[in-house]
Design an enzyme around this catalytic site. Structure first.
Site, PDB file in Angstrom:
ATOM      1  N   LEU A  95     -26.262  16.029  28.522  1.00  0.00           N
ATOM      2  CA  LEU A  95     -24.891  15.976  29.056  1.00  0.00           C
ATOM      3  C   LEU A  95     -23.877  16.428  28.026  1.00  0.00           C
ATOM      4  O   LEU A  95     -22.787  16.890  28.362  1.00  0.00           O
ATOM      5  CB  LEU A  95     -24.550  14.545  29.485  1.00  0.00           C
ATOM      6  CG  LEU A  95     -25.327  13.996  30.672  1.00  0.00           C
ATOM      7  CD1 LEU A  95     -25.042  12.521  30.857  1.00  0.00           C
ATOM      8  CD2 LEU A  95     -24.963  14.773  31.936  1.00  0.00           C
ATOM      9  N   HIS A  97     -23.037  16.710  23.415  1.00  0.00           N
ATOM     10  CA  HIS A  97     -23.416  16.435  22.041  1.00  0.00           C
ATOM     11  C   HIS A  97     -22.145  16.093  21.291  1.00  0.00           C
ATOM     12  O   HIS A  97     -21.174  16.836  21.346  1.00  0.00           O
ATOM     13  CB  HIS A  97     -24.065  17.710  21.490  1.00  0.00           C
ATOM     14  CG  HIS A  97     -24.677  17.512  20.162  1.00  0.00           C
ATOM     15  ND1 HIS A  97     -25.864  16.843  19.990  1.00  0.00           N
ATOM     16  CD2 HIS A  97     -24.254  17.871  18.928  1.00  0.00           C
ATOM     17  CE1 HIS A  97     -26.146  16.813  18.703  1.00  0.00           C
ATOM     18  NE2 HIS A  97     -25.187  17.414  18.037  1.00  0.00           N
ATOM     19  N   GLY A  98     -22.137  14.946  20.628  1.00  0.00           N
ATOM     20  CA  GLY A  98     -20.940  14.560  19.880  1.00  0.00           C
ATOM     21  C   GLY A  98     -21.210  14.568  18.402  1.00  0.00           C
ATOM     22  O   GLY A  98     -22.170  15.178  17.944  1.00  0.00           O
ATOM     23  N   ASN A  99     -20.364  13.869  17.666  1.00  0.00           N
ATOM     24  CA  ASN A  99     -20.533  13.830  16.216  1.00  0.00           C
ATOM     25  C   ASN A  99     -21.677  12.917  15.815  1.00  0.00           C
ATOM     26  O   ASN A  99     -22.291  13.100  14.783  1.00  0.00           O
ATOM     27  CB  ASN A  99     -19.250  13.346  15.558  1.00  0.00           C
ATOM     28  CG  ASN A  99     -18.122  14.305  15.873  1.00  0.00           C
ATOM     29  OD1 ASN A  99     -18.231  15.491  15.625  1.00  0.00           O
ATOM     30  ND2 ASN A  99     -17.043  13.792  16.451  1.00  0.00           N
ATOM     31  N   GLY A 101     -24.377  11.828  18.033  1.00  0.00           N
ATOM     32  CA  GLY A 101     -25.681  12.020  18.663  1.00  0.00           C
ATOM     33  C   GLY A 101     -25.595  12.865  19.914  1.00  0.00           C
ATOM     34  O   GLY A 101     -24.619  13.578  20.139  1.00  0.00           O
ATOM     35  N   VAL A 103     -26.141  13.003  24.227  1.00  0.00           N
ATOM     36  CA  VAL A 103     -26.176  12.178  25.431  1.00  0.00           C
ATOM     37  C   VAL A 103     -27.002  12.901  26.505  1.00  0.00           C
ATOM     38  O   VAL A 103     -26.803  14.092  26.749  1.00  0.00           O
ATOM     39  CB  VAL A 103     -24.750  11.886  25.957  1.00  0.00           C
ATOM     40  CG1 VAL A 103     -24.807  11.014  27.207  1.00  0.00           C
ATOM     41  CG2 VAL A 103     -23.912  11.206  24.881  1.00  0.00           C
ATOM     42  N   LYS A 118     -27.507   7.686  25.152  1.00  0.00           N
ATOM     43  CA  LYS A 118     -27.014   8.322  23.925  1.00  0.00           C
ATOM     44  C   LYS A 118     -28.035   8.076  22.829  1.00  0.00           C
ATOM     45  O   LYS A 118     -28.370   6.927  22.541  1.00  0.00           O
ATOM     46  CB  LYS A 118     -25.666   7.714  23.553  1.00  0.00           C
ATOM     47  CG  LYS A 118     -25.015   8.387  22.378  1.00  0.00           C
ATOM     48  CD  LYS A 118     -23.580   7.935  22.263  1.00  0.00           C
ATOM     49  CE  LYS A 118     -22.787   8.801  21.332  1.00  0.00           C
ATOM     50  NZ  LYS A 118     -21.364   8.582  21.454  1.00  0.00           N
ATOM     51  N   ASP A 206     -11.782   4.546  19.038  1.00  0.00           N
ATOM     52  CA  ASP A 206     -12.134   5.957  19.253  1.00  0.00           C
ATOM     53  C   ASP A 206     -11.629   6.424  20.619  1.00  0.00           C
ATOM     54  O   ASP A 206     -12.364   7.043  21.390  1.00  0.00           O
ATOM     55  CB  ASP A 206     -13.660   6.135  19.118  1.00  0.00           C
ATOM     56  CG  ASP A 206     -14.050   7.574  18.820  1.00  0.00           C
ATOM     57  OD1 ASP A 206     -13.147   8.389  18.520  1.00  0.00           O
ATOM     58  OD2 ASP A 206     -15.247   7.893  18.902  1.00  0.00           O
TER      59      ASP A 206
HETATM   60  P1  ATP Z   1     -18.019  11.489  19.518  1.00  0.00           P
HETATM   61  O1  ATP Z   1     -19.427  11.607  19.044  1.00  0.00           O
HETATM   62  O2  ATP Z   1     -17.046  11.699  18.431  1.00  0.00           O
HETATM   63  O3  ATP Z   1     -17.782  10.240  20.323  1.00  0.00           O
HETATM   64  P2  ATP Z   1     -18.029  12.853  22.033  1.00  0.00           P
HETATM   65  O4  ATP Z   1     -17.436  11.701  22.746  1.00  0.00           O
HETATM   66  O5  ATP Z   1     -17.603  14.208  22.478  1.00  0.00           O
HETATM   67  O6  ATP Z   1     -17.757  12.733  20.485  1.00  0.00           O
HETATM   68  P3  ATP Z   1     -20.613  11.845  22.803  1.00  0.00           P
HETATM   69  O7  ATP Z   1     -20.060  10.474  22.857  1.00  0.00           O
HETATM   70  O8  ATP Z   1     -21.929  12.036  22.136  1.00  0.00           O
HETATM   71  O9  ATP Z   1     -19.599  12.841  22.088  1.00  0.00           O
HETATM   72  O10 ATP Z   1     -20.693  12.380  24.283  1.00  0.00           O
HETATM   73  C1  ATP Z   1     -21.048  13.702  24.541  1.00  0.00           C
HETATM   74  C2  ATP Z   1     -20.696  14.055  25.968  1.00  0.00           C
HETATM   75  O11 ATP Z   1     -21.616  13.414  26.855  1.00  0.00           O
HETATM   76  C3  ATP Z   1     -19.329  13.573  26.410  1.00  0.00           C
HETATM   77  O12 ATP Z   1     -18.349  14.497  26.057  1.00  0.00           O
HETATM   78  C4  ATP Z   1     -19.506  13.453  27.919  1.00  0.00           C
HETATM   79  O13 ATP Z   1     -19.214  14.677  28.520  1.00  0.00           O
HETATM   80  C5  ATP Z   1     -20.972  13.124  28.077  1.00  0.00           C
HETATM   81  N1  ATP Z   1     -21.168  11.695  28.390  1.00  0.00           N
HETATM   82  C6  ATP Z   1     -21.165  10.675  27.518  1.00  0.00           C
HETATM   83  N2  ATP Z   1     -21.390   9.492  28.143  1.00  0.00           N
HETATM   84  C7  ATP Z   1     -21.545   9.779  29.459  1.00  0.00           C
HETATM   85  C8  ATP Z   1     -21.784   8.996  30.650  1.00  0.00           C
HETATM   86  N3  ATP Z   1     -21.920   7.672  30.586  1.00  0.00           N
HETATM   87  N4  ATP Z   1     -21.848   9.629  31.832  1.00  0.00           N
HETATM   88  C9  ATP Z   1     -21.699  10.973  31.903  1.00  0.00           C
HETATM   89  N5  ATP Z   1     -21.460  11.760  30.844  1.00  0.00           N
HETATM   90  C10 ATP Z   1     -21.389  11.192  29.629  1.00  0.00           C
HETATM   91 MG    MG Z   2     -18.143   9.803  23.094  1.00  0.00          MG
END
Ligand code: ATP
Ligand code: MG
Length: 372
Positions: A95, A97-99, A101, A103, A118, A206
């Site tokens: 779905l 990729h963030g800083n 990990g 998802v 995640k 955050d």
């Molecule tokens: P950070 O790591 O700084 O929080 P981020 O929020 O962009 O950055 P992630 O939290 O890893 O990164 O999330 C990555 C992406 O996965 C999100 O931008 C979102 O689009 C998707 N995502 C996360 N959680 C869910 C969820 N519960 N349902 C659907 N999509 C999700």
């Molecule tokens: Mg996030």
């Protein structure tokens, strides 16, 4: 002490878990309500219901290599439930990729539901893993329609997996320029979600568009709030940089409080309304982490203001209040809830967000097909 083997026995769902107890005279089933609140003594009672003639003080389960693990305490029971939850998860697409990990969308066979999992790689000691697991326990208690539901977390090798509710509309960072009447309803949910967390003495830490999730039912929920200091610290060791949504006082390394979350609400909604990050000199490429020097303008300059004329006075005032440079001048939780912009849109109309999410998803699908 009588030891029972519980084998492949959990079907997690909101109603409870089914326990299959293997005994010398055959299998027996028992169900337990609210597994997240299950204590070791509750489980012993459930087992006694099935086998009234025996006295039980502990039981065992088998791990993936057939080793028997004994459960004698609440802590060992939590480890067992997390272990079980890690089983039977079918990973589907990524779905995002963030800083910290990655998802994944996943399907939990036994629980019969879709999850967002995640996965964060973490090279840490078993002691730290245990500390993180106990810090995450508060998530089981979070119960608000504005906060993503937490199902479970477990460590496998050097990775932690955190399973939560899946939101089919994804996060707000991928929606461009959200109309004010939609953003109003989203703001109400975000403010209510934060007020709930603050009432539990949890600071989000955050708040940003990628941590605000929406679904086609028109629900808006917050995710990724910092309940585990140890988890946040362990991730921060791998990923360096400063978050562009952080309040000026945080960028300058000062104390963090509720008011810093309020700043992040302001800057997030300003970006969502404009369709661009409010500080034009800050170019966010991938993610929201930036070198500290690039964010110095947030500390030095007067905060940006939404262009009056394009947006309602209420909305402009709401953002301006949230983005006051001095934390104490920003609204406290009660004042946020009572702001005219929030009151105006606090009408429980989920249809507005629902229709907008469905339309955007439809447009995205059509665009993707056109490109094929
Ligand atoms: P950070 O790591 O700084 O929080 P981020 O929020 O962009 O950055 P992630 O939290 O890893 O990164 O999330 C990555 C992406 O996965 C999100 O931008 C979102 O689009 C998707 N995502 C996360 N959680 C869910 C969820 N519960 N349902 C659907 N999509 C999700
Ligand atoms: Mg996030």
């Amino acid at each position: 002490m009588l030891l029972l083997v519980l084998n492949n026995f959990c079907a997690m769902d909101t109603e409870g878990i089914e326990i299959r107890i293997k005994t010398p005279v055959g299998d027996m089933d028992s169900s337990v309500d609210c597994p997240s609140l299950l204590s070791f003594s509750d489980l012993l009672v459930a087992i006694r219901d099935v086998m009234p003639e025996t006295t039980i003080t502990a039981f065992e389960y088998e791990d993936e290599v057939g080793d028997r693990i004994t459960v004698r305490s609440d802590e060992e029971l939590k480890a067992m439930l997390s272990y079980i939850n890690g089983q039977d998860i079918q990973y589907q697409e990524q779905l995002g990729h963030g800083n910290g990990g990655t998802v994944y969308k996943a399907y939990h066979l036994l629980g019969n539901r879709v999850l967002a999992v995640k996965v964060i790689p973490l090279d840490i000691t078993v002691e730290l893993q245990k500390q993180i697991m106990s810090e995450l326990e508060i998530l089981y208690k979070c119960d608000s329609s504005y906060i993503i539901t937490f199902y479970s977390a477990f460590f496998v090798e050097n990775r932690i997996s955190i399973c939560t509710e899946y939101m089919d509309g994804g996060s707000l960072d991928v929606y461009r320029r959200i109309p004010e009447h939609v953003l109003g309803r989203i703001s109400v949910a975000v403010v209510k979600g934060l007020t709930y967390l603050w009432s539990l003495k949890i600071l989000h830490r955050d708040v940003k568009p990628s941590n605000m999730l929406v679904n086609t039912r028109g629900q808006v929920k917050l995710c990724d709030f910092g309940v585990s200091t140890q988890l946040v610290n362990s991730i921060a060791k791998t990923y360096v940089g400063t978050n562009a949504y952080m309040a000026p006082e945080r960028i300058s390394g000062e104390q963090y409080g509720i008011h810093s979350d309020v700043w992040s609400v302001g800057i997030s909604f300003m970006e969502l309304a404009l369709g661009a990050f409010p500080y034009p000199q800050i170019q966010k490429n991938q993610g929201s982490l930036m070198p500290l020097q690039l964010l110095q303008c947030i500390v030095d300059e007067d905060p940006p203001v939404l262009p009056v004329g394009q947006f309602s006075q209420n909305f402009v005032h709401f953002i301006t209040q949230c983005m006051k440079r001095l934390p104490k001048e920003r609204p406290a939780p009660n004042n946020l809830m009572d702001h005219a912009f929030i009151l105006l849109y606090d009408d429980g109309n989920a249809e507005v967000v629902s229709m907008w999410v469905c339309r955007c998803l439809e447009e995205r699908r059509a665009q993707a097909q056109g490109q094929m």
